[in-house]
Design a protein around this motif. Structure first.
Motif, PDB file in Angstrom:
ATOM      1  N   THR A  82     -37.099 -21.398 -52.680  1.00 35.56           N
ATOM      2  CA  THR A  82     -36.597 -20.660 -53.846  1.00 35.56           C
ATOM      3  C   THR A  82     -35.855 -21.591 -54.805  1.00 35.56           C
ATOM      4  N   HIS A  83     -35.109 -22.530 -54.246  1.00 37.34           N
ATOM      5  CA  HIS A  83     -34.382 -23.500 -55.083  1.00 37.34           C
ATOM      6  C   HIS A  83     -35.368 -24.369 -55.862  1.00 37.34           C
ATOM      7  N   THR A  84     -36.431 -24.794 -55.193  1.00 34.64           N
ATOM      8  CA  THR A  84     -37.430 -25.636 -55.843  1.00 34.64           C
ATOM      9  C   THR A  84     -38.155 -24.870 -56.942  1.00 34.64           C
ATOM     10  N   VAL A  85     -38.507 -23.622 -56.666  1.00 38.33           N
ATOM     11  CA  VAL A  85     -39.199 -22.806 -57.669  1.00 38.33           C
ATOM     12  C   VAL A  85     -38.319 -22.592 -58.893  1.00 38.33           C
ATOM     13  N   ASP A  86     -37.038 -22.299 -58.686  1.00 33.20           N
ATOM     14  CA  ASP A  86     -36.115 -22.116 -59.810  1.00 33.20           C
ATOM     15  C   ASP A  86     -35.992 -23.402 -60.626  1.00 33.20           C
ATOM     16  N   PHE A  87     -35.888 -24.521 -59.934  1.00 32.37           N
ATOM     17  CA  PHE A  87     -35.796 -25.824 -60.599  1.00 32.37           C
ATOM     18  C   PHE A  87     -37.045 -26.077 -61.443  1.00 32.37           C
ATOM     19  N   ALA A  88     -38.204 -25.775 -60.880  1.00 34.27           N
ATOM     20  CA  ALA A  88     -39.462 -25.986 -61.596  1.00 34.27           C
ATOM     21  C   ALA A  88     -39.537 -25.118 -62.847  1.00 34.27           C
ATOM     22  N   LYS A  89     -39.100 -23.867 -62.735  1.00 36.98           N
ATOM     23  CA  LYS A  89     -39.130 -22.974 -63.895  1.00 36.98           C
ATOM     24  C   LYS A  89     -38.216 -23.480 -65.008  1.00 36.98           C
ATOM     25  N   ARG A  90     -37.023 -23.954 -64.631  1.00 41.55           N
ATOM     26  CA  ARG A  90     -36.087 -24.457 -65.636  1.00 41.55           C
ATOM     27  C   ARG A  90     -36.647 -25.659 -66.384  1.00 41.55           C
ATOM     28  N   ASN A  91     -37.441 -26.452 -65.688  1.00 39.16           N
ATOM     29  CA  ASN A  91     -37.951 -27.682 -66.280  1.00 39.16           C
ATOM     30  C   ASN A  91     -39.408 -27.587 -66.732  1.00 39.16           C
ATOM     31  N   GLN A  92     -39.989 -26.378 -66.624  1.00 36.60           N
ATOM     32  CA  GLN A  92     -41.371 -26.142 -67.030  1.00 36.60           C
ATOM     33  C   GLN A  92     -42.348 -27.025 -66.243  1.00 36.60           C
ATOM     34  N   PHE A  93     -42.089 -27.129 -64.936  1.00 36.82           N
ATOM     35  CA  PHE A  93     -42.980 -27.857 -64.040  1.00 36.82           C
ATOM     36  C   PHE A  93     -44.002 -26.904 -63.446  1.00 36.82           C
ATOM     37  N   ARG A  94     -45.164 -27.422 -63.115  1.00 36.82           N
ATOM     38  CA  ARG A  94     -46.192 -26.653 -62.430  1.00 36.82           C
ATOM     39  C   ARG A  94     -45.861 -26.592 -60.938  1.00 36.82           C
ATOM     40  N   ILE A  95     -46.017 -25.397 -60.343  1.00 36.76           N
ATOM     41  CA  ILE A  95     -45.821 -25.206 -58.897  1.00 36.76           C
ATOM     42  C   ILE A  95     -47.150 -24.773 -58.288  1.00 36.76           C
ATOM     43  N   LEU A  96     -47.561 -25.451 -57.233  1.00 38.20           N
ATOM     44  CA  LEU A  96     -48.767 -25.078 -56.506  1.00 38.20           C
ATOM     45  C   LEU A  96     -48.436 -24.980 -55.020  1.00 38.20           C
ATOM     46  N   GLU A  97     -48.711 -23.827 -54.428  1.00 33.91           N
ATOM     47  CA  GLU A  97     -48.517 -23.695 -52.990  1.00 33.91           C
ATOM     48  C   GLU A  97     -49.823 -24.037 -52.281  1.00 33.91           C
ATOM     49  N   ILE A  98     -49.702 -24.784 -51.192  1.00 36.41           N
ATOM     50  CA  ILE A  98     -50.847 -25.149 -50.368  1.00 36.41           C
ATOM     51  C   ILE A  98     -50.784 -24.292 -49.111  1.00 36.41           C
ATOM     52  N   PRO A  99     -51.518 -23.172 -49.067  1.00 34.65           N
ATOM     53  CA  PRO A  99     -51.377 -22.221 -47.957  1.00 34.65           C
ATOM     54  C   PRO A  99     -51.656 -22.833 -46.586  1.00 34.65           C
ATOM     55  N   GLU A 100     -52.566 -23.812 -46.538  1.00 35.36           N
ATOM     56  CA  GLU A 100     -52.910 -24.405 -45.248  1.00 35.36           C
ATOM     57  C   GLU A 100     -51.888 -25.432 -44.779  1.00 35.36           C
ATOM     58  N   ALA A 101     -50.914 -25.771 -45.634  1.00 31.29           N
ATOM     59  CA  ALA A 101     -49.850 -26.694 -45.232  1.00 31.29           C
ATOM     60  C   ALA A 101     -48.802 -25.926 -44.441  1.00 31.29           C
ATOM     61  N   PRO A 102     -48.611 -26.226 -43.156  1.00 31.12           N
ATOM     62  CA  PRO A 102     -47.753 -25.394 -42.313  1.00 31.12           C
ATOM     63  C   PRO A 102     -46.270 -25.733 -42.376  1.00 31.12           C
ATOM     64  N   ASP A 103     -45.932 -26.897 -42.940  1.00 30.86           N
ATOM     65  CA  ASP A 103     -44.541 -27.328 -42.847  1.00 30.86           C
ATOM     66  C   ASP A 103     -44.205 -28.334 -43.947  1.00 30.86           C
ATOM     67  N   HIS A 104     -42.958 -28.776 -43.931  1.00 33.25           N
ATOM     68  CA  HIS A 104     -42.451 -29.703 -44.929  1.00 33.25           C
ATOM     69  C   HIS A 104     -43.247 -31.003 -44.981  1.00 33.25           C
ATOM     70  N   PHE A 105     -43.834 -31.368 -43.857  1.00 33.97           N
ATOM     71  CA  PHE A 105     -44.559 -32.634 -43.784  1.00 33.97           C
ATOM     72  C   PHE A 105     -46.033 -32.500 -44.168  1.00 33.97           C
TER      73      PHE A 105
END
Length: 265
Positions: free
Chosen positions: A224-247
Motif C-alpha cells: 500500500t505504501h508503494t502504491v501510494d508513492f507511485a500515485k504521488r509520483n505518477q509512476f506505473r505500477i504492474l503486479e506480477i501475479p505469479e511472483a509469490p514473494d518479495h524476491f
C-alpha cells in the motif's frame, strides 16, 4: 578501496545506443538476473551488472550513499553518462537507483519492490512476524543457532529494540555467506537502519519514466505504501501475479517480458 565487481555484456560500449544498469537487492547478486546477450545486442544495449560493496564478489560493507557514489564514478570513468541510461533495481537496489536518479537523468527505471523506507521495511517485518527471514540472511554458515556469533545475531534482531537503542556494537564482526559478505555486521546495520534512509517523492516524474513491479504478496515492504508513492509520483505500477514473494521467486522472466514490452524508446 575494496574490490568492486562490475560485469559488462551486450553490444560494445562504443556502439551502445543505451546503457542498462542492473542493481540487485541488498545481499543479492546481479548475476542472478537472466538476460540473453543476443537480446541486448538486438536492443543496442550495453548491460552493466553492478554489485555494490558486500554483493557478489565486491568487498567492503554496503552503504547506499557510498554505493551510489561508486556507481557514478564508474559510469563517469567509462564515459557512459553521455548515453541514454536505463536501470533495473530490486528491493534496496531499486531504492538506490531512485536516489541516484535525483542527480543523474535516466530514460527509464524498472523497479522490483523497491524498499522506499529502510526502517519501515524492518518494522513491517516485525509486525508481520517475518523478521526471521531477514535475520537468517545474516547468519554464518555451518553454525547452529545456539553457537556464537549466530546466537548474538538472532537474539539482537528478534525484537526491534535495537532500532531504538542503536545497540549493535557487539555485532562488529565480519559475516560471509552465500547471500551477503560484510566486514562488520554492526556497520552494515548502522548504514542501512540507524537512522535509515527514505526515498523522497516529487523529483522524478518529469525526467524519468518509472515502472514499479509488485509481487502477489510482499512481507518485506507494505505494498500500500508503494502504491501510494507511485500515485504521488505518477509512476506505473504492474503486479506480477505469479511472483509469490518479495524476491520474485521463479518469476524474473515474467518481469523481463514486461520490461521488453514497455521498451527502450
Amino acid at each position: 578501496m575494496a574490490s568492486l565487481e562490475v560485469i559488462e555484456s551486450g553490444v560494445p560500449s562504443a556502439e551502445a545506443k543505451g546503457i542498462l544498469i542492473l542493481w540487485p537487492s541488498t545481499g543479492g547478486n546481479s548475476r542472478s538476473f537472466r538476460i540473453r546477450d543476443s537480446e541486448l545486442v538486438s536492443y543496442g544495449l550495453r548491460l552493466v551488472r553492478f554489485n555494490p560493496p558486500s554483493h557478489g564478489n565486491s568487498g567492503g560493507t554496503y552503504d547506499p550513499k557510498t554505493a551510489i557514489y561508486l556507481l557514478d564514478e564508474y559510469l563517469t570513468e567509462k564515459n557512459y553518462l553521455g548515453k541514454p541510461l536505463y536501470g533495473i533495481g530490486h528491493s534496496g537496489g531499486g531504492a538506490a537507483l531512485l536516489m541516484y536518479a535525483k542527480q543523474t537523468s535516466f530514460q527509464k527505471l524498472f523497479l522490483l519492490s523497491p524498499i522506499l523506507d529502510s526502517v519501515l521495511s524492518l518494522k513491517y517485518l516485525y509486525e508481520s512476524d517475518s523478521i526471521e527471514e531477514f535475520s537468517r540472511l545474516l547468519l554464518l554458515p555451518n553454525l547452529s543457532d545456539g553457537e556464537p556469533p549466530n546466537k548474538q545475531i538472532l537474539e539482537t534482531l528478534t525484537t526491534p529494540d535495537w532500532l531504538e537503542s542503536g545497540g549493535v556494537d557487539h555485532l562488529s564482526f565480519p559475516v560471509k555467506n552465500v547471500r551477503i559478505q560484510v566486514d562488520s555486521l554492526a556497520s552494515f546495520l548502522r548504514n542501512l537502519f540507524l537512522p535509515g534512509f527514505q526515498v523522497e517523492s516529487g523529483m522524478y516524474e518529469k525526467r524519468t519514466n518509472v515502472t514499479i513491479f509488485l509481487p502477489a504478496e510482499d512481507k518485506w515492504f507494505p505494498k500500500t505504501h508503494t502504491v501510494d508513492f507511485a500515485k504521488r509520483n505518477q509512476f506505473r505500477i504492474l503486479e506480477i501475479p505469479e511472483a509469490p514473494d518479495h524476491f520474485f521467486s521463479q518469476s524474473w522472466l515474467s518481469v523481463w517480458k514486461e520490461i521488453k514490452s514497455i521498451g527502450w524508446d
